[in-house]
Every structure is written in C-alpha cells, then in structure tokens.
Motif scaffolding. Structure first.
Motif, PDB file in Angstrom:
ATOM      1  N   SER A  46       0.793  -1.301  -0.126  1.00 40.60           N
ATOM      2  CA  SER A  46       0.410   0.032   0.192  1.00 40.60           C
ATOM      3  C   SER A  46       0.738   0.712  -0.142  1.00 40.60           C
ATOM      4  O   SER A  46       1.575   0.882   1.021  1.00 40.60           O
ATOM      5  CB  SER A  46      -0.393  -0.091   1.018  1.00 40.60           C
ATOM      6  N   SER A  47       0.336   2.172  -1.240  1.00 42.55           N
ATOM      7  CA  SER A  47       1.728   2.644  -1.389  1.00 42.55           C
ATOM      8  C   SER A  47       0.988   4.229  -1.631  1.00 42.55           C
ATOM      9  O   SER A  47      -0.107   4.445  -2.148  1.00 42.55           O
ATOM     10  CB  SER A  47       3.085   3.084  -2.340  1.00 42.55           C
ATOM     11  N   ILE A  48       1.613   6.299  -1.366  1.00 48.12           N
ATOM     12  CA  ILE A  48       0.791   6.437  -2.184  1.00 48.12           C
ATOM     13  C   ILE A  48       2.247   7.461  -2.530  1.00 48.12           C
ATOM     14  O   ILE A  48       3.323   7.123  -2.420  1.00 48.12           O
ATOM     15  CB  ILE A  48       0.375   7.517  -1.008  1.00 48.12           C
ATOM     16  N   ALA A  49       1.767   8.330  -3.525  1.00 46.88           N
ATOM     17  CA  ALA A  49       3.264   8.493  -3.998  1.00 46.88           C
ATOM     18  C   ALA A  49       2.731  10.449  -4.804  1.00 46.88           C
ATOM     19  O   ALA A  49       1.619  10.661  -4.107  1.00 46.88           O
ATOM     20  CB  ALA A  49       3.392   8.638  -5.851  1.00 46.88           C
ATOM     21  N   SER A 299      14.056  16.490 -10.938  1.00 49.73           N
ATOM     22  CA  SER A 299      12.726  15.704 -11.106  1.00 49.73           C
ATOM     23  C   SER A 299      13.282  14.536 -11.115  1.00 49.73           C
ATOM     24  O   SER A 299      13.970  13.717 -11.149  1.00 49.73           O
ATOM     25  CB  SER A 299      12.348  16.077 -12.078  1.00 49.73           C
ATOM     26  N   ALA A 300      12.359  14.474  -9.753  1.00 48.15           N
ATOM     27  CA  ALA A 300      11.569  13.176  -8.659  1.00 48.15           C
ATOM     28  C   ALA A 300      10.462  12.353  -8.648  1.00 48.15           C
ATOM     29  O   ALA A 300      10.178  13.977  -8.347  1.00 48.15           O
ATOM     30  CB  ALA A 300      13.220  12.887  -7.773  1.00 48.15           C
ATOM     31  N   ASP A 301      10.216  11.648  -8.238  1.00 50.02           N
ATOM     32  CA  ASP A 301       9.353  11.252  -7.434  1.00 50.02           C
ATOM     33  C   ASP A 301       9.360  10.299  -6.515  1.00 50.02           C
ATOM     34  O   ASP A 301      10.572   9.214  -6.228  1.00 50.02           O
ATOM     35  CB  ASP A 301       8.336  10.084  -8.385  1.00 50.02           C
ATOM     36  N   VAL A 302       8.436  10.536  -5.611  1.00 47.68           N
ATOM     37  CA  VAL A 302       8.646   9.895  -4.209  1.00 47.68           C
ATOM     38  C   VAL A 302       7.131   8.871  -4.144  1.00 47.68           C
ATOM     39  O   VAL A 302       6.063   9.340  -4.276  1.00 47.68           O
ATOM     40  CB  VAL A 302       8.817  10.664  -2.691  1.00 47.68           C
ATOM     41  N   GLU A 303       7.750   7.876  -3.532  1.00 44.41           N
ATOM     42  CA  GLU A 303       6.450   6.900  -3.228  1.00 44.41           C
ATOM     43  C   GLU A 303       6.667   5.928  -2.291  1.00 44.41           C
ATOM     44  O   GLU A 303       7.644   5.767  -1.450  1.00 44.41           O
ATOM     45  CB  GLU A 303       6.244   5.261  -4.718  1.00 44.41           C
ATOM     46  N   VAL A 304       5.924   6.372  -0.832  1.00 41.25           N
ATOM     47  CA  VAL A 304       5.748   6.345   0.389  1.00 41.25           C
ATOM     48  C   VAL A 304       5.433   4.953   0.530  1.00 41.25           C
ATOM     49  O   VAL A 304       3.816   4.836   0.261  1.00 41.25           O
ATOM     50  CB  VAL A 304       5.471   7.393   1.068  1.00 41.25           C
ATOM     51  N   ILE A 305       5.631   4.072   0.916  1.00 43.23           N
ATOM     52  CA  ILE A 305       4.902   2.919   1.209  1.00 43.23           C
ATOM     53  C   ILE A 305       4.538   2.422   2.664  1.00 43.23           C
ATOM     54  O   ILE A 305       5.330   2.525   3.466  1.00 43.23           O
ATOM     55  CB  ILE A 305       6.678   1.579   0.970  1.00 43.23           C
ATOM     56  N   LEU A 306       3.756   2.258   3.255  1.00 44.64           N
ATOM     57  CA  LEU A 306       3.052   2.475   4.049  1.00 44.64           C
ATOM     58  C   LEU A 306       2.528   1.222   4.629  1.00 44.64           C
ATOM     59  O   LEU A 306       2.399   0.941   5.724  1.00 44.64           O
ATOM     60  CB  LEU A 306       1.272   2.741   3.441  1.00 44.64           C
ATOM     61  N   ALA A 307       2.216   0.109   3.638  1.00 45.49           N
ATOM     62  CA  ALA A 307       2.528  -1.102   4.853  1.00 45.49           C
ATOM     63  C   ALA A 307       2.505  -2.649   3.359  1.00 45.49           C
ATOM     64  O   ALA A 307       2.821  -1.748   2.379  1.00 45.49           O
ATOM     65  CB  ALA A 307       0.634  -1.761   4.888  1.00 45.49           C
ATOM     66  N   VAL A 308       2.908  -3.356   3.719  1.00 44.72           N
ATOM     67  CA  VAL A 308       3.115  -4.370   2.574  1.00 44.72           C
ATOM     68  C   VAL A 308       2.890  -5.785   3.386  1.00 44.72           C
ATOM     69  O   VAL A 308       3.235  -6.099   4.242  1.00 44.72           O
ATOM     70  CB  VAL A 308       5.223  -4.346   2.349  1.00 44.72           C
ATOM     71  N   ARG A 309       2.710  -6.223   2.455  1.00 45.14           N
ATOM     72  CA  ARG A 309       2.369  -8.269   2.364  1.00 45.14           C
ATOM     73  C   ARG A 309       2.495  -8.977   1.963  1.00 45.14           C
ATOM     74  O   ARG A 309       3.028  -8.565   0.755  1.00 45.14           O
ATOM     75  CB  ARG A 309       0.921  -7.599   3.021  1.00 45.14           C
ATOM     76  N   LEU A 313      -3.015 -13.664  -2.021  1.00 48.05           N
ATOM     77  CA  LEU A 313      -3.698 -13.626  -3.317  1.00 48.05           C
ATOM     78  C   LEU A 313      -3.670 -12.183  -4.112  1.00 48.05           C
ATOM     79  O   LEU A 313      -4.079 -11.673  -2.649  1.00 48.05           O
ATOM     80  CB  LEU A 313      -4.330 -14.302  -2.797  1.00 48.05           C
ATOM     81  N   ARG A 314      -2.973 -11.794  -5.240  1.00 46.76           N
ATOM     82  CA  ARG A 314      -3.192 -10.659  -5.966  1.00 46.76           C
ATOM     83  C   ARG A 314      -3.861 -10.988  -7.050  1.00 46.76           C
ATOM     84  O   ARG A 314      -3.807 -11.748  -8.568  1.00 46.76           O
ATOM     85  CB  ARG A 314      -2.000  -9.941  -5.598  1.00 46.76           C
ATOM     86  N   VAL A 315      -4.433  -9.629  -7.603  1.00 48.82           N
ATOM     87  CA  VAL A 315      -5.521  -9.340  -8.688  1.00 48.82           C
ATOM     88  C   VAL A 315      -4.894  -8.322  -8.690  1.00 48.82           C
ATOM     89  O   VAL A 315      -4.542  -7.185  -8.577  1.00 48.82           O
ATOM     90  CB  VAL A 315      -6.585  -9.561  -8.490  1.00 48.82           C
ATOM     91  N   PRO A 316      -4.458  -8.190 -10.501  1.00 48.25           N
ATOM     92  CA  PRO A 316      -3.847  -6.942 -10.938  1.00 48.25           C
ATOM     93  C   PRO A 316      -5.508  -5.746 -10.608  1.00 48.25           C
ATOM     94  O   PRO A 316      -6.461  -5.943 -11.186  1.00 48.25           O
ATOM     95  CB  PRO A 316      -4.096  -6.916 -12.149  1.00 48.25           C
ATOM     96  N   THR A 317      -4.736  -4.830 -10.370  1.00 48.84           N
ATOM     97  CA  THR A 317      -5.741  -3.195  -9.531  1.00 48.84           C
ATOM     98  C   THR A 317      -6.263  -3.493 -11.586  1.00 48.84           C
ATOM     99  O   THR A 317      -7.474  -2.748 -10.880  1.00 48.84           O
ATOM    100  CB  THR A 317      -4.533  -2.391  -9.475  1.00 48.84           C
ATOM    101  N   SER A 318      -5.959  -3.068 -12.281  1.00 50.50           N
ATOM    102  CA  SER A 318      -6.179  -2.815 -13.421  1.00 50.50           C
ATOM    103  C   SER A 318      -7.592  -3.541 -13.743  1.00 50.50           C
ATOM    104  O   SER A 318      -8.753  -3.374 -14.629  1.00 50.50           O
ATOM    105  CB  SER A 318      -5.123  -3.052 -14.678  1.00 50.50           C
ATOM    106  N   ALA A 319      -7.772  -4.962 -13.230  1.00 49.44           N
ATOM    107  CA  ALA A 319      -8.935  -5.526 -13.227  1.00 49.44           C
ATOM    108  C   ALA A 319     -10.281  -5.769 -12.557  1.00 49.44           C
ATOM    109  O   ALA A 319     -11.469  -5.933 -12.990  1.00 49.44           O
ATOM    110  CB  ALA A 319      -8.088  -7.061 -13.095  1.00 49.44           C
ATOM    111  N   ALA A 345      -3.647  -2.164  -1.295  1.00 48.72           N
ATOM    112  CA  ALA A 345      -3.935  -2.196  -2.616  1.00 48.72           C
ATOM    113  C   ALA A 345      -2.726  -1.714  -2.913  1.00 48.72           C
ATOM    114  O   ALA A 345      -2.755  -0.061  -2.743  1.00 48.72           O
ATOM    115  CB  ALA A 345      -5.431  -1.512  -3.348  1.00 48.72           C
ATOM    116  N   ASN A 346      -2.318  -1.199  -4.474  1.00 49.99           N
ATOM    117  CA  ASN A 346      -1.808   0.146  -5.378  1.00 49.99           C
ATOM    118  C   ASN A 346      -2.110  -0.311  -6.644  1.00 49.99           C
ATOM    119  O   ASN A 346      -2.704  -0.750  -7.008  1.00 49.99           O
ATOM    120  CB  ASN A 346      -0.142  -0.353  -5.320  1.00 49.99           C
ATOM    121  N   TRP A 347      -1.731   1.237  -7.257  1.00 46.34           N
ATOM    122  CA  TRP A 347      -1.861   0.907  -8.595  1.00 46.34           C
ATOM    123  C   TRP A 347      -1.312  -0.397  -9.498  1.00 46.34           C
ATOM    124  O   TRP A 347      -2.041  -0.370 -10.546  1.00 46.34           O
ATOM    125  CB  TRP A 347      -1.145   2.206  -9.729  1.00 46.34           C
ATOM    126  N   GLU A 348      -0.713  -1.277  -9.497  1.00 47.04           N
ATOM    127  CA  GLU A 348      -0.310  -2.454 -10.220  1.00 47.04           C
ATOM    128  C   GLU A 348      -1.180  -3.368  -9.089  1.00 47.04           C
ATOM    129  O   GLU A 348      -1.453  -4.148 -10.206  1.00 47.04           O
ATOM    130  CB  GLU A 348       1.266  -2.588  -9.616  1.00 47.04           C
TER     131      GLU A 348
END
Length: 384
Positions: A46-49, A299-309, A313-319, A345-348
């Motif tokens: 779970s992350s935010i950017a 220029s740079a982007d930062v993705e902050v990781i809030l939680a990791v598991r 079982l995972r499904v593509p977020t696009s589905a 969840a994240n974008w992937e």
C-alpha cells in the motif's frame, strides 16, 4: 437413378439448410478478444505518491550577496568551482575602508605613545607627592606645598587614565573599520560548488534591499548531502511519518528506483494558485552513492510505502471494477462476473482476501467494447 424432380427437391433442401445455417451463424454474437491475467501469489504494497514532480535539493545551499554595493575588484572563483570553507569568493573595491583602517591603526599607535608619556608623568608626580608628604612630616615644607604636590599627582594620574581610554576608543575604530571591510568581501561559509555567479570584474554589485528581489552574487551549493523534496496531496499527509520507507525514481535514470526514508514532513499546507493543496515531504536515499552523480534540480518522484504483505493472493488492480467486481474467464468460454473482497492495494496489484483462487484468470482489458458478463471471449495471444 433418382428422378429429376426428386433431385431438384433435394438440392433445394440442401440450399435451404445452408442458408439457415449461415443465418444462424451470423446471428450469433461474435466473441470478444480480451487480455487475461492469471491470479497468483506475491507481494502487495500500500503506497502513495507525490501529486507533482519533486526536486533533488541540497542540504546546504546559500545565495550570497555583499552587504554593501560596489564595484567588483576581485572575482576569485568561476561557475562550477569547488571551494573550501573560508575561501575568498568576491572582493569589492574598498580602498576607502582600507585607508580608514590604516588611519585607525595609526591613531592606536599614537594613543599608546601618549599613554607612555602621561603615565610616566603620573608616576613622577606621585613620587613627588610622597616626598613632599615625608618632608611635611619632618616640618621642612608647608601643608599647602604637600597638598599642591598631591593634587598634581592626582591630575597626572587622571591624564594617564584618560589617554588609556583614548587607546580603547581608537582600537574600537580599528574594529569598526575591520567590520566595514568585511561588508565588501564574500567568503565561502561551507565547502561546496559554485552554481551561479552574477557579475563580472569591474561591474557594480548591488545587494538586495528589503522587499526587492535581486539576483544573488554567488549561488553556493553543498552537493555532498542531497535529498528529494516532493509535494503530497493534503488528503494523504496524515498517513506519512518520518522514518517510513520510500522508493525514489528519477527522470534522469529511467526504469530505476532507489530505496530511501522520509526525513521530514512539512508542518503546514502549501496552497499554490490553480493547483491542489499539498504538503511537502523530504526523503533521503539509503545509499546516496547508488544513483551515481546527482545534480541539484533533477526532477524526482517519491512513493511512500505505507504497508507490505508478502505471499498473498493478488489480482491486477486494472482488473477491478467498481464495487470490487472482476470478470473471470469461465470454462464455458463466457465471461463471469465475480465479487471479491480486497485488502491492501496499489496501482499495480490488489490483495484478494476472498472470491478468487490461484490459477483463475481475470480480464484486464475492461475498456474494450463488448467486454461484459456473459460475453463469449477469445484470449489474446501471449496472455496468461
């Protein structure tokens, strides 16, 4: 052989059957081509950017200008130079201040000589007063003669003290002249790199008056310590704390990311005109040497990781569709709608807690026309 009439009837019947079969075939809905992804197990974060591009900043950066305005006499550095703390950068014409300092030093020396003279006279006068007091005790001189000698000694001592005060005053003038000289020179306050210089030898350098932005004479950067400043949406700000892990990516180094940590979260919200309100965060690299030579301003982007598991079982977020629904590839060649319970969840990827099993395939091309529950489907080649 069959009579001609019967043969004609059979041919007509065959033609009717073919026409009916063709009409039935063409009336059937054509299968839609879909992209499928097999459900598997793996890591979900779970992350935010950041909402807008961040920037690589230097921990130490200063824009220097002389306190006084004047003509540049010495420009001791050029853009890109590495300098050491205390190194001369710029010197303005200051012959008048130097002359004042020399004059003050001369006055100090003169005052010291006056001290020697006045204090020597005071010592002699005090000795004479003691001698007169001794003679007065023996009755050789009058009381008035003794008092005159004592008064003269006190006067000489006062003159000695006054001249000493003059020395202190002239030394203060030397210090003041030294301060004035310091207002016409710039020295490096720390080790760093000269990023920009405004002005050339012979040109007039103008300090920034209050309320009037003037380009600094020297822009000095300490690029030995860098961090990334990035704006985060104000809605996400309460989730971010110092010390949380991050992934940093740079436009200059595509397809790479570098681990880091949140260093600081700004204690206020930035309101930029015509843009969303954001909170700036600062992030540092765990291994600053990993990206190689970084330039301030990248220029740079930062993705902050809030939680990791891991291993979930995972499904593509696009589905995923609205309401936590997915389209599953059925064994009968039709798409089936399935309700799933999700977790992180994240974008992937999105964690699946219930509703799907490993090995099942879900549709990821939901935007295509005709992709809906009950539709016949054909899997794209190379899809899983």
């Amino acid at each position: 052989m069959l009579p001609a009439k019967i043969r004609h009837l059979l041919l007509a019947l065959i033609v009717l059957i073919l026409i009916a079969s063709g009409l039935w075939w063409f009336s059937q809905p054509k299968p839609v081509t879909v992209a499928l992804k097999e459900i598997d197990r793996g890591k979900v974060e779970s992350s935010i950017a950041n909402t807008r591009a961040g920037t690589v900043e230097a921990c130490l950066r200063t824009r220097l200008s002389t306190i006084l305005g004047g003509r540049i006499e010495i420009l001791a550095v050029k853009e890109g130079d590495r300098v050491k703390k205390g190194q001369l950068l710029i010197k303005l014409w200051n012959d008048d201040q130097q002359a004042q300092r020399v004059l003050a030093l001369t006055q100090v020396e003169s005052a010291r000589k006056h001290v020697a003279e006045a204090c020597a006279l005071a010592v002699n006068a005090e000795s004479e007063a003691e001698r007169q007091a001794s003679l007065r005790a023996q009755g050789f001189v009058s009381k008035s003669a003794e008092e005159q000698a004592r008064a003269a000694a006190q006067s000489k001592r006062a003159s000695c003290d006054a001249v000493k005060a003059d020395v202190a005053q002239t030394q203060a003038r030397v210090s003041a002249a030294r301060v004035e000289l310091g207002r016409t020179v710039l020295y490096a306050p720390f080790d760093g790199t000269i990023a920009k210089i405004v002005g050339e030898v012979g040109e007039y350098s103008t300090p920034s008056p209050p309320g009037v932005p003037t380009p600094p004479a020297i822009d000095l950067i300490d690029d030995s310590c860098l961090y990334v400043r990035a704006p985060m949406d104000e809605v996400d700000a309460p989730k971010i704390k110092a010390g949380q892990p991050v992934r940093i990516s740079l436009d200059a180094l595509p397809k790479q990311s570098f681990p880091g940590k949140v260093r600081r979260v700004a204690p206020y919200v930035s309101a930029v005109e015509k843009q969303a309100r954001t909170v700036d965060i600062e992030a540092t690299l765990d291994h600053p040497e990993a990206p190689g030579k970084l330039l301030v301003g990248y220029s740079a982007d930062v993705e902050v990781i809030l939680a990791v598991r891991d291993n979930v079982l995972r499904v593509p977020t696009s589905a995923l569709q609205e309401g936590g629904r997915v389209l599953v590839a059925g064994t009968d060649g039709k798409l089936q709608e399935r309700k799933v319970k999700t977790g992180l969840a994240n974008w992937e990827y999105t964690e699946v807690q219930n509703g799907l099993a490993a090995g099942e395939r879900v549709v990821t091309s939901l935007e295509r026309e005709g992709v809906k529950a009950g539709a016949h489907f054909v899997a794209e080649e190379k899809s899983k």
